[in-house]
Enzyme design. Structure first.
Site, PDB file in Angstrom:
ATOM      1  CD  GLU A  60      38.481  32.347  42.159  1.00 39.50           C
ATOM      2  OE1 GLU A  60      38.900  31.274  42.658  1.00 39.50           O
ATOM      3  OE2 GLU A  60      39.020  33.441  42.354  1.00 39.50           O
ATOM      4  CD  GLU A  67      43.234  26.508  43.592  1.00 37.98           C
ATOM      5  OE1 GLU A  67      42.102  26.302  44.085  1.00 37.98           O
ATOM      6  OE2 GLU A  67      43.971  27.448  43.956  1.00 37.98           O
TER       7      GLU A  67
END
Length: 119
Positions: A60, A67
């Site tokens: 994550e 991102e």
């Protein structure tokens, strides 16, 4: 070396503070830890759970880094709807999903027999 640890700890803190999915995963991790104590899972099962916690949380955080890097790069370019950027973000998110699903399956394999023994 101390700065390296400081930067890494800051990265963990920022991720936990800012990332909704990471908060959810941390809550699930805490619930699994509580269930592990209540159901008295074995040392080997604890090791498996800890490795899976680390994998999901790390994935994550890597996804978040990817991102953010892509979003930053998009801000610097004229072509903000680049297919390669979208694909990179989707693949990164998909990797997290694969690890999360595998972890959930392993968790079920560990915990379902223990719960069934209680019934």
């Amino acid at each position: 070396m101390i700065d390296s640890f400081r930067y890494a700890l800051n990265g963990i803190a920022v991720s936990i503070k800012d990332e909704r999915n990471l908060k959810i995963q941390m809550i699930v991790m805490m619930l699994v830890i509580i269930a592990g104590f209540l159901l008295k899972i074995s040392r080997t099962e604890w090791i498996i759970c800890i490795i899976l916690f680390a994998l999901v949380i790390s994935a994550e955080m890597i996804n978040t880094a990817i991102e953010n890097a892509i979003d930053y790069t998009r801000e610097m370019t004229v072509d903000k709807d680049n297919d390669l950027a979208r694909i990179a973000k989707d693949v990164s998110a998909g990797a997290v999903l694969v690890i999360a699903i595998a972890s959930a399956i392993v968790g079920l394999i560990i915990f379902i027999p223990k719960v069934l023994l209680l019934l």
